[in-house]
Design a protein around this motif. Structure first.
Motif, PDB file in Angstrom:
ATOM      1  N   VAL A 108       0.827  -1.210   0.000  1.00  0.00           N
ATOM      2  CA  VAL A 108       0.000   0.000   0.000  1.00  0.00           C
ATOM      3  C   VAL A 108       0.860   1.258   0.000  1.00  0.00           C
ATOM      4  O   VAL A 108       0.531   2.255  -0.644  1.00  0.00           O
ATOM      5  CB  VAL A 108      -0.956  -0.006   1.212  1.00  0.00           C
ATOM      6  CG1 VAL A 108      -1.665   1.338   1.347  1.00  0.00           C
ATOM      7  CG2 VAL A 108      -1.979  -1.122   1.072  1.00  0.00           C
ATOM      8  N   GLU A 109       1.991   1.235   0.726  1.00  0.00           N
ATOM      9  CA  GLU A 109       2.862   2.411   0.779  1.00  0.00           C
ATOM     10  C   GLU A 109       3.348   2.808  -0.614  1.00  0.00           C
ATOM     11  O   GLU A 109       3.460   4.000  -0.934  1.00  0.00           O
ATOM     12  CB  GLU A 109       4.070   2.140   1.684  1.00  0.00           C
ATOM     13  CG  GLU A 109       3.741   2.041   3.163  1.00  0.00           C
ATOM     14  CD  GLU A 109       3.161   0.687   3.558  1.00  0.00           C
ATOM     15  OE1 GLU A 109       3.036  -0.202   2.670  1.00  0.00           O
ATOM     16  OE2 GLU A 109       2.821   0.522   4.742  1.00  0.00           O
ATOM     17  N   ASP A 110       3.626   1.821  -1.467  1.00  0.00           N
ATOM     18  CA  ASP A 110       4.104   2.124  -2.819  1.00  0.00           C
ATOM     19  C   ASP A 110       2.965   2.570  -3.728  1.00  0.00           C
ATOM     20  O   ASP A 110       3.163   3.392  -4.624  1.00  0.00           O
ATOM     21  CB  ASP A 110       4.816   0.904  -3.415  1.00  0.00           C
ATOM     22  CG  ASP A 110       6.149   0.622  -2.736  1.00  0.00           C
ATOM     23  OD1 ASP A 110       6.674   1.543  -2.056  1.00  0.00           O
ATOM     24  OD2 ASP A 110       6.661  -0.502  -2.859  1.00  0.00           O
ATOM     25  N   VAL A 111       1.768   2.018  -3.522  1.00  0.00           N
ATOM     26  CA  VAL A 111       0.602   2.505  -4.270  1.00  0.00           C
ATOM     27  C   VAL A 111       0.397   3.981  -3.982  1.00  0.00           C
ATOM     28  O   VAL A 111       0.224   4.809  -4.889  1.00  0.00           O
ATOM     29  CB  VAL A 111      -0.669   1.703  -3.900  1.00  0.00           C
ATOM     30  CG1 VAL A 111      -1.911   2.372  -4.493  1.00  0.00           C
ATOM     31  CG2 VAL A 111      -0.558   0.270  -4.395  1.00  0.00           C
ATOM     32  N   VAL A 112       0.432   4.332  -2.697  1.00  0.00           N
ATOM     33  CA  VAL A 112       0.244   5.732  -2.298  1.00  0.00           C
ATOM     34  C   VAL A 112       1.338   6.609  -2.890  1.00  0.00           C
ATOM     35  O   VAL A 112       1.079   7.729  -3.354  1.00  0.00           O
ATOM     36  CB  VAL A 112       0.213   5.839  -0.760  1.00  0.00           C
ATOM     37  CG1 VAL A 112       0.307   7.292  -0.315  1.00  0.00           C
ATOM     38  CG2 VAL A 112      -1.059   5.198  -0.216  1.00  0.00           C
ATOM     39  N   ASP A 113       2.565   6.132  -2.903  1.00  0.00           N
ATOM     40  CA  ASP A 113       3.680   6.908  -3.455  1.00  0.00           C
ATOM     41  C   ASP A 113       3.447   7.250  -4.926  1.00  0.00           C
ATOM     42  O   ASP A 113       3.748   8.352  -5.377  1.00  0.00           O
ATOM     43  CB  ASP A 113       4.985   6.114  -3.297  1.00  0.00           C
ATOM     44  CG  ASP A 113       6.208   6.925  -3.680  1.00  0.00           C
ATOM     45  OD1 ASP A 113       6.409   8.014  -3.110  1.00  0.00           O
ATOM     46  OD2 ASP A 113       6.959   6.476  -4.567  1.00  0.00           O
ATOM     47  N   LYS A 114       2.872   6.304  -5.670  1.00  0.00           N
ATOM     48  CA  LYS A 114       2.630   6.543  -7.097  1.00  0.00           C
ATOM     49  C   LYS A 114       1.421   7.450  -7.327  1.00  0.00           C
ATOM     50  O   LYS A 114       1.258   8.016  -8.408  1.00  0.00           O
ATOM     51  CB  LYS A 114       2.465   5.209  -7.822  1.00  0.00           C
ATOM     52  CG  LYS A 114       3.777   4.413  -7.881  1.00  0.00           C
ATOM     53  CD  LYS A 114       3.664   3.133  -8.663  1.00  0.00           C
ATOM     54  CE  LYS A 114       4.959   2.319  -8.569  1.00  0.00           C
ATOM     55  NZ  LYS A 114       6.116   3.000  -9.182  1.00  0.00           N
ATOM     56  N   LEU A 115       0.576   7.591  -6.311  1.00  0.00           N
ATOM     57  CA  LEU A 115      -0.567   8.499  -6.389  1.00  0.00           C
ATOM     58  C   LEU A 115      -0.247   9.878  -5.827  1.00  0.00           C
ATOM     59  O   LEU A 115      -1.054  10.807  -5.970  1.00  0.00           O
ATOM     60  CB  LEU A 115      -1.754   7.920  -5.614  1.00  0.00           C
ATOM     61  CG  LEU A 115      -2.393   6.642  -6.162  1.00  0.00           C
ATOM     62  CD1 LEU A 115      -3.408   6.096  -5.160  1.00  0.00           C
ATOM     63  CD2 LEU A 115      -3.067   6.894  -7.503  1.00  0.00           C
ATOM     64  N   THR A 116       0.901  10.009  -5.181  1.00  0.00           N
ATOM     65  CA  THR A 116       1.215  11.275  -4.512  1.00  0.00           C
ATOM     66  C   THR A 116       2.554  11.825  -4.981  1.00  0.00           C
ATOM     67  O   THR A 116       2.618  12.623  -5.916  1.00  0.00           O
ATOM     68  CB  THR A 116       1.210  11.096  -2.977  1.00  0.00           C
ATOM     69  OG1 THR A 116       2.104  10.017  -2.606  1.00  0.00           O
ATOM     70  CG2 THR A 116      -0.177  10.769  -2.470  1.00  0.00           C
ATOM     71  N   THR A 117       3.634  11.383  -4.364  1.00  0.00           N
ATOM     72  CA  THR A 117       4.957  11.957  -4.629  1.00  0.00           C
ATOM     73  C   THR A 117       5.356  11.856  -6.090  1.00  0.00           C
ATOM     74  O   THR A 117       5.811  12.842  -6.693  1.00  0.00           O
ATOM     75  CB  THR A 117       6.012  11.265  -3.746  1.00  0.00           C
ATOM     76  OG1 THR A 117       5.645  11.410  -2.374  1.00  0.00           O
ATOM     77  CG2 THR A 117       7.384  11.872  -3.973  1.00  0.00           C
ATOM     78  N   GLN A 118       5.195  10.681  -6.683  1.00  0.00           N
ATOM     79  CA  GLN A 118       5.652  10.502  -8.062  1.00  0.00           C
ATOM     80  C   GLN A 118       4.824  11.337  -9.033  1.00  0.00           C
ATOM     81  O   GLN A 118       5.368  11.965  -9.954  1.00  0.00           O
ATOM     82  CB  GLN A 118       5.605   9.016  -8.439  1.00  0.00           C
ATOM     83  CG  GLN A 118       6.496   8.127  -7.598  1.00  0.00           C
ATOM     84  CD  GLN A 118       7.927   8.636  -7.525  1.00  0.00           C
ATOM     85  OE1 GLN A 118       8.527   9.024  -8.524  1.00  0.00           O
ATOM     86  NE2 GLN A 118       8.488   8.655  -6.314  1.00  0.00           N
ATOM     87  N   ALA A 119       3.506  11.334  -8.857  1.00  0.00           N
ATOM     88  CA  ALA A 119       2.654  12.139  -9.739  1.00  0.00           C
ATOM     89  C   ALA A 119       2.999  13.620  -9.618  1.00  0.00           C
ATOM     90  O   ALA A 119       3.041  14.354 -10.613  1.00  0.00           O
ATOM     91  CB  ALA A 119       1.187  11.902  -9.396  1.00  0.00           C
ATOM     92  N   ARG A 120       3.254  14.084  -8.400  1.00  0.00           N
ATOM     93  CA  ARG A 120       3.581  15.488  -8.187  1.00  0.00           C
ATOM     94  C   ARG A 120       4.911  15.866  -8.849  1.00  0.00           C
ATOM     95  O   ARG A 120       5.052  16.955  -9.417  1.00  0.00           O
ATOM     96  CB  ARG A 120       3.632  15.802  -6.689  1.00  0.00           C
ATOM     97  CG  ARG A 120       2.258  15.815  -6.054  1.00  0.00           C
ATOM     98  CD  ARG A 120       2.314  16.159  -4.567  1.00  0.00           C
ATOM     99  NE  ARG A 120       0.952  16.390  -4.088  1.00  0.00           N
ATOM    100  CZ  ARG A 120       0.297  17.520  -4.210  1.00  0.00           C
ATOM    101  NH1 ARG A 120       0.883  18.555  -4.808  1.00  0.00           N
ATOM    102  NH2 ARG A 120      -0.926  17.655  -3.761  1.00  0.00           N
ATOM    103  N   LYS A 121       5.883  14.995  -8.760  1.00  0.00           N
ATOM    104  CA  LYS A 121       7.176  15.281  -9.385  1.00  0.00           C
ATOM    105  C   LYS A 121       7.039  15.417 -10.898  1.00  0.00           C
ATOM    106  O   LYS A 121       7.624  16.311 -11.514  1.00  0.00           O
ATOM    107  CB  LYS A 121       8.179  14.179  -9.027  1.00  0.00           C
ATOM    108  CG  LYS A 121       8.674  14.230  -7.592  1.00  0.00           C
ATOM    109  CD  LYS A 121       9.663  13.109  -7.319  1.00  0.00           C
ATOM    110  CE  LYS A 121      10.203  13.179  -5.903  1.00  0.00           C
ATOM    111  NZ  LYS A 121      11.135  12.043  -5.599  1.00  0.00           N
ATOM    112  N   ILE A 122       6.289  14.520 -11.499  1.00  0.00           N
ATOM    113  CA  ILE A 122       6.094  14.567 -12.950  1.00  0.00           C
ATOM    114  C   ILE A 122       5.425  15.866 -13.364  1.00  0.00           C
ATOM    115  O   ILE A 122       5.808  16.496 -14.360  1.00  0.00           O
ATOM    116  CB  ILE A 122       5.259  13.358 -13.410  1.00  0.00           C
ATOM    117  CG1 ILE A 122       6.023  12.052 -13.187  1.00  0.00           C
ATOM    118  CG2 ILE A 122       4.871  13.499 -14.894  1.00  0.00           C
ATOM    119  CD1 ILE A 122       5.159  10.815 -13.312  1.00  0.00           C
ATOM    120  N   LEU A 123       4.429  16.299 -12.587  1.00  0.00           N
ATOM    121  CA  LEU A 123       3.620  17.470 -12.928  1.00  0.00           C
ATOM    122  C   LEU A 123       4.226  18.792 -12.456  1.00  0.00           C
ATOM    123  O   LEU A 123       3.639  19.845 -12.652  1.00  0.00           O
ATOM    124  CB  LEU A 123       2.224  17.315 -12.329  1.00  0.00           C
ATOM    125  CG  LEU A 123       1.378  16.170 -12.903  1.00  0.00           C
ATOM    126  CD1 LEU A 123       0.143  15.934 -12.044  1.00  0.00           C
ATOM    127  CD2 LEU A 123       0.980  16.457 -14.345  1.00  0.00           C
TER     128      LEU A 123
END
Length: 427
Positions: A352-367
């Motif tokens: 779950v921690e990695d799912v959340v990371d891809k919905l939060t930190t990673q998406a924000r970095k890309i955008l």
């Protein structure tokens, strides 16, 4: 607004209390305290036992249909559905009517969501009317607040246009998003080209159509960087909705070469295979189509090793008249805002921690959005959820109901969201 959340597990890789339970006091839209046994007179108290909290989730790919097709989804209903799915910020594709190719349309959409629980980010179109012919005024749109550029549901077919767009946007440090599909190879296609499409007599959409276009896009990106002195750590090209094993391998190799590229996958892509279309359920008609199990396994590998950066809903609402008809006449698309998290938890193979990371930190970095964390003094942009909760998806808050998951039991339930000084709790 003054809310005290007691004994809730924090999921935030940047937080000192990551994985631990704590009290969180929110006041006037700000996280005032994070700790234990916090007292706050007059605060609404939420019992967080059994719940987790993370930074608010970001969905990088949503179709709102407003303006122009408000009977399918409007800017109010899409925000309600997004909040129910745990998203506090969403990126809207430009495929409305008119297309988001002018500042007027861009500002209409952005202004409608100002100060709301769910923040609306708007992607501007690369070409006028998203027709792949003439460029839009991308600098003006960028200055007006376009978060990225894409023709959305229409992949850019012209190689020269794509190359010039990369070269044009790089000095602005602006993001180009493109979905790889050679539409000459998928013309009249209804589902993945393979054994199942042959058995049921459907025109297929070959994996080759995605992979050839992806090879082209990556080659053009490499060529553009050779001719461009402007550099940035941010991805210049984001590949949307990959679906095949070879596509994962191509992006993995491109990243190993140092190309500034990122990619995402739709949460529902892992929930079915092409064999599930034997029943001709038009709610399973999507683009890119559901692929065989081998491709799904490769996507899980790509999610686990970081090749795939983000998970999106690819929320694509359609009214009854667009879906309740013969399979080959039905439109492509699934509504996904309310089920994306559950499907990612159930089918991605990630903790779950990695799912959340891809919905939060990673998406924000890309955008290019600020990466927010759960810390005192930060804005209260939060999502509250249960990781192991089974629930039945009985009601959709989207105007459209084109989802195969209504009535199904899912795992991982959103319980509340906070953003822009607002807090909403879902029973």
């Amino acid at each position: 607004m003054k809310v005290l959340i007691r004994s809730i597990r924090i999921i935030d890789k940047s937080a000192s209390l990551n994985g631990q339970s704590a009290d969180i006091l929110i006041e006037d839209g700000i996280i005032r305290q994070v700790g234990s046994a916090i007292e706050a007179t007059g605060a609404e108290v939420i019992n967080g036992e059994g719940l987790s909290v993370s930074a608010g989730w970001v969905d990088m790919r949503v179709a709102s249909r407003d303006p122009g097709f408000e009977h399918k989804e409007d800017l109010t209903s899409v925000r309600v559905a997004a909040a129910r799915g745990g998203f506090t910020e969403i990126v809207l594709m430009p495929n409305s009517e008119p297309v988001v190719h002018s500042k007027d349309t861009l500002n209409y959409i952005r202004n409608s969501g100002q100060g709301g629980l769910v923040k609306l980010h708007v992607a501007g179109s690369v070409t006028r009317k998203a027709q792949g012919v003439d460029f839009t005024e991308m600098i003006d749109l960028h200055t007006a607040g376009a978060i990225a550029f894409t023709d959305g549901e229409h992949p850019v077919q012209n190689a020269d246009l794509l190359l010039k767009t990369i070269q044009y946007l790089r000095p602005l440090d602006a993001l180009l998003m493109n979905r790889p599909e050679d539409r000459q190879l998928t013309l009249y296609g209804q589902m993945h080209e393979g054994v199942t499409s042959t058995l049921i007599g459907m025109k297929g959409m070959p994996a080759l159509a995605e992979e050839m276009m992806l090879i082209r896009d990556l080659k053009l990106l490499e060529y553009a960087l050779e001719k461009n002195e402007h550099t940035s750590e941010n991805p210049a090209l984001h590949i949307s909705l990959i679906s095949t094993r070879r596509a994962v391998e191509l992006i993995r190799d491109a990243k190993a070469k140092g190309l500034p590229v990122s990619c995402d996958v739709a949460a529902h892509q892992l929930a079915f295979s092409d064999e599930d279309l034997i029943g001709f359920d038009t709610n399973l008609k999507i683009n890119p189509p559901f692929r065989p199990a081998d491709d799904s396994a490769a996507i899980r590998e790509g999610l686990a090793d970081g090749t795939i950066d983000a998970i999106v809903s690819d929320h694509c609402p359609h009214d009854e008249e667009s879906k309740n008809l013969e399979f080959d006449h039905a439109d492509f698309g699934i509504t996904g805002l309310e089920t994306a998290f559950s499907l990612a938890v159930m089918h991605s193979g990630l903790p779950v921690e990695d799912v959340v990371d891809k919905l939060t930190t990673q998406a924000r970095k890309i955008l290019r959005l600020p990466v927010t964390g759960i810390a005192e003094g930060n804005p209260a942009n939060l999502t509250l959820f249960e990781t192991d909760k089974d629930w039945t998806f009985e009601r959709s808050y989207s105007k459209s109901k084109n989802t195969p998951f209504l009535g199904k039991t899912l795992r991982g339930k959103v319980r509340g969201v906070a953003n822009n000084g607002k807090f909403e709790w879902f029973e």
